[in-house]
Design a protein around this motif. Structure first.
Motif, PDB file in Angstrom:
ATOM      1  N   VAL A  85       0.835  -1.203   0.000  1.00 44.73           N
ATOM      2  CA  VAL A  85       0.000   0.000   0.000  1.00 44.73           C
ATOM      3  C   VAL A  85       0.870   1.253   0.000  1.00 44.73           C
ATOM      4  CG1 VAL A  85      -1.615   1.350   1.413  1.00 44.73           C
ATOM      5  CG2 VAL A  85      -2.033  -1.066   1.015  1.00 44.73           C
ATOM      6  N   TYR A  86       1.928   1.250   0.795  1.00 42.33           N
ATOM      7  CA  TYR A  86       2.789   2.429   0.863  1.00 42.33           C
ATOM      8  C   TYR A  86       3.481   2.682  -0.466  1.00 42.33           C
ATOM      9  CZ  TYR A  86       6.386   5.695   2.226  1.00 42.33           C
ATOM     10  OH  TYR A  86       7.186   6.794   2.279  1.00 42.33           O
ATOM     11  N   PHE A  87       4.119   1.663  -1.026  1.00 45.41           N
ATOM     12  CA  PHE A  87       4.914   1.882  -2.229  1.00 45.41           C
ATOM     13  C   PHE A  87       4.091   1.967  -3.506  1.00 45.41           C
ATOM     14  CE2 PHE A  87       8.187   0.147   0.639  1.00 45.41           C
ATOM     15  CZ  PHE A  87       9.058   1.222   0.587  1.00 45.41           C
ATOM     16  N   VAL A  88       2.888   1.402  -3.519  1.00 42.72           N
ATOM     17  CA  VAL A  88       2.070   1.443  -4.730  1.00 42.72           C
ATOM     18  C   VAL A  88       1.056   2.591  -4.706  1.00 42.72           C
ATOM     19  CG1 VAL A  88       0.357   0.143  -6.074  1.00 42.72           C
ATOM     20  CG2 VAL A  88       2.370  -1.006  -5.190  1.00 42.72           C
ATOM     21  N   ILE A  89       0.613   3.006  -3.519  1.00 38.76           N
ATOM     22  CA  ILE A  89      -0.411   4.050  -3.450  1.00 38.76           C
ATOM     23  C   ILE A  89       0.136   5.344  -2.853  1.00 38.76           C
ATOM     24  CG2 ILE A  89      -2.645   4.658  -2.442  1.00 38.76           C
ATOM     25  CD1 ILE A  89      -3.346   1.681  -2.569  1.00 38.76           C
ATOM     26  N   VAL A  90       0.761   5.285  -1.693  1.00 38.03           N
ATOM     27  CA  VAL A  90       1.152   6.496  -0.976  1.00 38.03           C
ATOM     28  C   VAL A  90       2.286   7.237  -1.681  1.00 38.03           C
ATOM     29  CG1 VAL A  90       2.087   7.386   1.192  1.00 38.03           C
ATOM     30  CG2 VAL A  90       0.319   5.644   1.223  1.00 38.03           C
ATOM     31  N   VAL A  91       3.340   6.530  -2.062  1.00 40.72           N
ATOM     32  CA  VAL A  91       4.487   7.193  -2.696  1.00 40.72           C
ATOM     33  C   VAL A  91       4.089   7.868  -4.012  1.00 40.72           C
ATOM     34  CG1 VAL A  91       6.755   6.810  -3.726  1.00 40.72           C
ATOM     35  CG2 VAL A  91       6.206   5.807  -1.512  1.00 40.72           C
ATOM     36  N   PRO A  92       3.370   7.187  -4.927  1.00 37.87           N
ATOM     37  CA  PRO A  92       2.948   7.899  -6.142  1.00 37.87           C
ATOM     38  C   PRO A  92       2.010   9.074  -5.858  1.00 37.87           C
ATOM     39  CG  PRO A  92       2.776   5.548  -6.484  1.00 37.87           C
ATOM     40  CD  PRO A  92       3.070   5.758  -5.035  1.00 37.87           C
ATOM     41  N   TYR A  93       1.127   8.927  -4.857  1.00 37.80           N
ATOM     42  CA  TYR A  93       0.213  10.018  -4.510  1.00 37.80           C
ATOM     43  C   TYR A  93       0.997  11.223  -4.000  1.00 37.80           C
ATOM     44  CZ  TYR A  93      -3.602  12.542  -2.293  1.00 37.80           C
ATOM     45  OH  TYR A  93      -4.491  13.510  -1.921  1.00 37.80           O
ATOM     46  N   LYS A  94       1.998  10.986  -3.160  1.00 41.51           N
ATOM     47  CA  LYS A  94       2.842  12.079  -2.680  1.00 41.51           C
ATOM     48  C   LYS A  94       3.540  12.767  -3.844  1.00 41.51           C
ATOM     49  CE  LYS A  94       5.631  11.422   0.754  1.00 41.51           C
ATOM     50  NZ  LYS A  94       6.540  10.852   1.763  1.00 41.51           N
ATOM     51  N   HIS A  95       4.002  11.991  -4.803  1.00 41.54           N
ATOM     52  CA  HIS A  95       4.702  12.549  -5.964  1.00 41.54           C
ATOM     53  C   HIS A  95       3.769  13.421  -6.807  1.00 41.54           C
ATOM     54  CE1 HIS A  95       7.715  12.844  -9.076  1.00 41.54           C
ATOM     55  NE2 HIS A  95       6.849  12.394  -9.966  1.00 41.54           N
ATOM     56  N   VAL A  96       2.559  12.926  -7.051  1.00 39.10           N
ATOM     57  CA  VAL A  96       1.592  13.696  -7.842  1.00 39.10           C
ATOM     58  C   VAL A  96       1.210  14.983  -7.111  1.00 39.10           C
ATOM     59  CG1 VAL A  96      -0.792  13.683  -8.681  1.00 39.10           C
ATOM     60  CG2 VAL A  96       0.689  11.732  -9.119  1.00 39.10           C
ATOM     61  N   GLN A  97       0.968  14.910  -5.825  1.00 45.19           N
ATOM     62  CA  GLN A  97       0.601  16.097  -5.066  1.00 45.19           C
ATOM     63  C   GLN A  97       1.764  17.092  -4.987  1.00 45.19           C
ATOM     64  OE1 GLN A  97      -2.513  15.735  -5.475  1.00 45.19           O
ATOM     65  NE2 GLN A  97      -3.065  16.453  -3.454  1.00 45.19           N
ATOM     66  N   ALA A  98       3.000  16.596  -4.936  1.00 44.01           N
ATOM     67  CA  ALA A  98       4.156  17.492  -4.925  1.00 44.01           C
ATOM     68  C   ALA A  98       4.251  18.250  -6.245  1.00 44.01           C
ATOM     69  CB  ALA A  98       5.437  16.702  -4.678  1.00 44.01           C
ATOM     70  N   ARG A  99       3.911  17.601  -7.340  1.00 44.63           N
ATOM     71  CA  ARG A  99       3.889  18.291  -8.637  1.00 44.63           C
ATOM     72  C   ARG A  99       2.841  19.405  -8.658  1.00 44.63           C
ATOM     73  NH1 ARG A  99       3.988  13.942 -13.461  1.00 44.63           N
ATOM     74  NH2 ARG A  99       6.242  14.055 -13.848  1.00 44.63           N
ATOM     75  N   GLY A 101       2.131  21.133  -6.097  1.00 44.96           N
ATOM     76  CA  GLY A 101       2.536  22.127  -5.115  1.00 44.96           C
ATOM     77  C   GLY A 101       1.946  21.910  -3.734  1.00 44.96           C
ATOM     78  N   GLN A 102       1.406  20.736  -3.485  1.00 45.19           N
ATOM     79  CA  GLN A 102       0.815  20.437  -2.185  1.00 45.19           C
ATOM     80  C   GLN A 102       1.669  19.408  -1.457  1.00 45.19           C
ATOM     81  OE1 GLN A 102      -3.125  19.068  -2.994  1.00 45.19           O
ATOM     82  NE2 GLN A 102      -3.888  21.082  -3.568  1.00 45.19           N
ATOM     83  N   THR A 103       1.851  19.618  -0.171  1.00 42.62           N
ATOM     84  CA  THR A 103       2.600  18.665   0.636  1.00 42.62           C
ATOM     85  C   THR A 103       1.619  17.784   1.393  1.00 42.62           C
ATOM     86  OG1 THR A 103       4.375  20.268   0.918  1.00 42.62           O
ATOM     87  CG2 THR A 103       4.326  18.422   2.433  1.00 42.62           C
ATOM     88  N   VAL A 104       1.719  16.494   1.174  1.00 47.59           N
ATOM     89  CA  VAL A 104       0.878  15.533   1.892  1.00 47.59           C
ATOM     90  C   VAL A 104       1.774  14.567   2.640  1.00 47.59           C
ATOM     91  CG1 VAL A 104      -1.105  15.662   0.344  1.00 47.59           C
ATOM     92  CG2 VAL A 104       0.718  14.065  -0.149  1.00 47.59           C
ATOM     93  N   PHE A 105       1.307  14.071   3.750  1.00 50.99           N
ATOM     94  CA  PHE A 105       2.036  13.128   4.593  1.00 50.99           C
ATOM     95  C   PHE A 105       3.402  13.683   4.983  1.00 50.99           C
ATOM     96  CE2 PHE A 105      -0.469  10.321   1.689  1.00 50.99           C
ATOM     97  CZ  PHE A 105      -1.437  10.007   2.602  1.00 50.99           C
ATOM     98  N   GLY A 106       3.483  14.994   5.186  1.00 50.24           N
ATOM     99  CA  GLY A 106       4.737  15.621   5.576  1.00 50.24           C
ATOM    100  C   GLY A 106       4.894  15.641   7.082  1.00 50.24           C
ATOM    101  N   ASP A 107       5.937  16.318   7.526  1.00 49.17           N
ATOM    102  CA  ASP A 107       6.163  16.456   8.956  1.00 49.17           C
ATOM    103  C   ASP A 107       5.081  17.344   9.560  1.00 49.17           C
ATOM    104  OD1 ASP A 107       8.467  14.936   8.852  1.00 49.17           O
ATOM    105  OD2 ASP A 107       9.734  16.678   8.425  1.00 49.17           O
ATOM    106  N   PRO A 108       4.666  17.063  10.785  1.00 49.28           N
ATOM    107  CA  PRO A 108       3.652  17.907  11.426  1.00 49.28           C
ATOM    108  C   PRO A 108       4.219  19.295  11.717  1.00 49.28           C
ATOM    109  CG  PRO A 108       4.479  16.291  12.977  1.00 49.28           C
ATOM    110  CD  PRO A 108       5.089  15.969  11.641  1.00 49.28           C
ATOM    111  N   ALA A 109       3.334  20.268  11.806  1.00 50.25           N
ATOM    112  CA  ALA A 109       3.741  21.638  12.111  1.00 50.25           C
ATOM    113  C   ALA A 109       4.341  21.693  13.513  1.00 50.25           C
ATOM    114  CB  ALA A 109       2.536  22.571  12.020  1.00 50.25           C
ATOM    115  N   PRO A 110       5.347  22.552  13.717  1.00 54.64           N
ATOM    116  CA  PRO A 110       5.946  22.639  15.047  1.00 54.64           C
ATOM    117  C   PRO A 110       4.954  23.219  16.060  1.00 54.64           C
ATOM    118  CG  PRO A 110       6.874  24.301  13.574  1.00 54.64           C
ATOM    119  CD  PRO A 110       5.989  23.434  12.744  1.00 54.64           C
TER     120      PRO A 110
END
Length: 140
Positions: A85-99, A101-110
């Motif tokens: 699930v992580y390598f097939v769904i989450v990683v590609p989703y993070k890549h698409v959202q980064a394109r 300009g949105q950060t998903v599953f990033g570090d929490p705000a301080p």
């Protein structure tokens, strides 16, 4: 009904739905792998009793057999499933959202802790506590 339709047609809901369908498909594949390949290997480690890796709680009754081999297989299933699930769904989703300009599953705000009421979920840049209203010291 219009609000419900709009909710369903949001992009992130569609992505989650597709992700669940893909996860279910991988689930059956991984179940077959753990049942047909991993479980017999683990059962062979249990010896010649034929019941697998485990022990009887009382009287060699099959209903009282604690099957540790099946539990080990379930753990292996879980690890493989989460990795897929992580390598097939989450990683590609993070890549698409980064394109986009949105950060998903990033570090929490301080965050910081209020010295007055000790609430520990204040944003680091907050000038007043949202719970007790005291002024907060400036952060560097």
């Amino acid at each position: 009904m219009r609000g419900f339709r709009n909710f369903l047609m949001r992009g992130d809901v569609i992505v989650v739905a597709v992700g669940l369908v893909v996860a279910l498909a991988f689930s059956s594949l991984i179940t077959a792998f753990t049942t047909d390949i991993i479980s017999p290997i683990v059962a062979a480690a249990g010896g010649k009793t034929g019941n697998g890796l485990g022990f009887y709680v009382s009287d060699h009754n099959t209903k009282t057999f604690v099957n540790i081999g099946n539990f080990i297989s379930a753990i292996i299933f879980f690890i493989i499933f989460i990795a897929v699930v992580y390598f097939v769904i989450v990683v590609p989703y993070k890549h698409v959202q980064a394109r986009r300009g949105q950060t998903v599953f990033g570090d929490p705000a301080p965050v910081k802790t209020c010295p007055a009421c000790l609430s520990s979920d204040l944003p680091a840049a907050a000038s007043k506590c949202k719970y007790c209203g005291t002024d907060q010291p400036a952060t560097a």
